[in-house]
Enzyme design. Structure first.
Site, PDB file in Angstrom:
ATOM      1  N   GLN A  93       0.825  -1.217   0.000  1.00 56.99           N
ATOM      2  CA  GLN A  93       0.000   0.000   0.000  1.00 56.99           C
ATOM      3  C   GLN A  93       0.858   1.265   0.000  1.00 56.99           C
ATOM      4  O   GLN A  93       0.427   2.301  -0.497  1.00 56.99           O
ATOM      5  CB  GLN A  93      -0.935   0.017   1.223  1.00 56.99           C
TER       6      GLN A  93
ATOM      7  N   ASP B  94      -7.148   1.057  12.524  1.00 59.87           N
ATOM      8  CA  ASP B  94      -8.341   0.297  12.145  1.00 59.87           C
ATOM      9  C   ASP B  94      -9.288   0.126  13.320  1.00 59.87           C
ATOM     10  O   ASP B  94     -10.490  -0.052  13.145  1.00 59.87           O
ATOM     11  CB  ASP B  94      -7.954  -1.048  11.554  1.00 59.87           C
TER      12      ASP B  94
END
Lengths: 346, 346
Positions: A197, A238
């Site tokens: 990413q 998260d």
């Protein structure tokens, strides 16, 4: 709200469908997928067409709009109960990011309170969740960048930008704001194995927005901190538990330990929708285990010897003791504790 | 010396040429390259056909045999001075691993002492360097494995096995010996970006020798230490300074910091030819900087956005304070200091 370092949107509502920028094929292809059903939405989350905790939440909210449309078309009386399985399907798409459940619960509550099916109310709510996320990111950009001293080198991990959120980004939003303020000398980014990413998404975003970026392999982080005078590690989250423990992309906990050893400050940037007050601490967060093949193969080609296996947790947990500041849209929490985090919600 | 977990040799002398297993194409192809000149040898080291500090040293020693042959064929009187440029070429092939310079110096000294050109003396010396390396690795295997308690999980980095040495390996030799002794429950290996020596080479060696191996991305190391009860991190070295500081593959210093934080022991395994008593400490070690393209591309395919760059040091430096034990063929040094290391050479 306009900003010369903010040009991308990965989630676009388009009349009767959700369009998602397919993050699996970036930076080589810029391809939007058109999704029309909650099943397609759940699958897109699972397969990482879209990723990043806030982006997953927004996507799931639009998934509920589509679920309600589909349910109402099937049965005008019993549409509310038909939605339940779509809710479950969306909730089961990924386990770690709590924004998913937060957005689903928000939509479900709205549905529960409706006397009659009302598409525009549901769509407005999903669009509001999306719009507020962007506004919140700008706010966090301001709050976080206030910590960044002039001439700072910073290191980030994974992707926490426009691609991971409604737009602008969390950690990358702070970096955008601090860069705009002229306080960042160099942005370093972990390439972020195994999904890359950092290389594929963060570098692409920053190049598009004309912010120079230097990639490193994760193994170079300790040397980088020692040799390049890194001031801040800036990451997203998260899920954050009530005591300030942070679940984030695998590799985050490494950086937090390395930062502590090198006297580098560690900042977590996330909206309060990422904070799960139902969990006392990070040991209770479900950590998604993904397939070994993500490590053993690269773009479909085997990298490793046949017969080797891999351990592939997608996230890790950083204890609050290693976090210097959590930046939310409601304010910042330095040296997080349960009490300080509770104060955010008052 | 035979061992059921030791079946590979990457460096093979074959009458008039050196054969090297091409480590750039493993594990997909098992291809030996045949090298006949010092230029070809220097290039093979530079291009990483062969890598690993001891293996580079052995290869360079054979390079000097070929250099002497070539020089003597050109000029029977002035062959010794013709060798000088080959010596320089080989010495310039890679900067960090000191075994290269150690082996070249050994061969040069022998040449200096010869009255007349004598191929068999030179060849014998190169072959002796190769054979002694293997013997030393078995010795280090015994010495190091004595530290490994029963039921240990261990983590290694890069490749330090038969492919990185004359055979058997340094850190991987210790792992082989401890596995054979029945004391290792699980071997974990960093995949080791950007060259993937862990996935491509270490996993391949271990699978061939029937030692189960589980790969991780470097970012998972801290979680692994916390969740899988790792007892030892075991690594090799490219250069160890007089005070016990250790240069090794990028990512090693990360592991040393993470190990200290988690109470995991940290072992460095290297022959005394890796110890550079001329350097007081690790800050004096030249760290090779390699091309950004090694990070930005994967197997020729671009991974990252055009416009991004990368910082790509091939090695890092771990301070002696983070090292629990250095294992050499002359004995072990716990909590290394200058005095203890000097004792090794008495």
């Amino acid at each position: 709200m306009s900003n010369e370092h903010d040009s991308l949107r990965a989630i676009v509502w388009n009349n009767d469908a959700l369009q998602l920028l397919d993050q699996r094929v970036l930076p080589h292809e810029t391809r939007y997928l058109t999704l029309r059903t909650p099943e397609e939405i759940a699958n897109a989350i699972k397969e990482m067409v879209v990723r990043g905790a806030p982006a997953i939440g927004i996507t799931a909210a639009f998934g509920m709009v589509l679920a309600a449309r589909q349910a109402f078309a099937r049965d005008k009386n019993d549409w509310k109960s038909l939605i339940k399985k779509d809710f479950q399907l969306l909730a089961a798409s990924r386990p770690t990011a709590v924004n998913l459940f937060w957005a689903l619960a928000k939509m479900q509550q709205l549905i529960d309170n409706l006397d009659n099916y009302d598409d525009s109310t549901l769509l407005n709510e999903a669009q509001r969740i999306h719009a507020v996320d962007i506004t919140d990111n700008y706010r966090m950009g301001d709050l976080g960048s206030a910590f960044i001293e002039p001439n700072s080198n910073v290191l980030t991990h994974c992707n926490t930008g426009s691609l991971a959120t409604g737009g602008y980004g969390t950690a990358l939003g702070v970096i955008r704001s601090a860069y705009r303020a002229g306080n960042i000398s160099q942005v370093f980014a972990d390439e972020t194995r195994p999904w890359m990413q950092g290389s594929r998404l963060t570098a692409w975003e920053l190049v598009q927005d004309q912010i120079p970026v230097t990639l490193i392999v994760e193994g170079a982080a300790a040397s980088l901190m020692r040799e390049k005078s890194i001031r801040w590690v800036i990451v997203g989250a998260d899920r954050i538990t009530a005591n300030g423990d942070v679940a984030n992309k695998i590799g985050t906990y490494n950086l937090a330990v390395l930062a502590k050893y090198h006297g580098v400050k560690f900042m977590v940037v996330a909206p309060t929708s990422t904070i799960d007050m139902n969990l006392a601490n990070g040991e209770m967060i479900p950590i998604e285990q993904r397939e070994p093949v993500e490590i053993l193969k690269f773009k479909g080609q085997s990298v490793s010897a046949n017969g080797a296996t891999a351990w592939n947790p997608a996230f890790d947990m950083t204890p609050a003791s290693l976090v210097d500041v959590i930046v939310t849209e409601r304010g910042v929490v330095e040296n997080p504790t349960l009490e300080k985090i509770q104060t955010l919600f008052r």
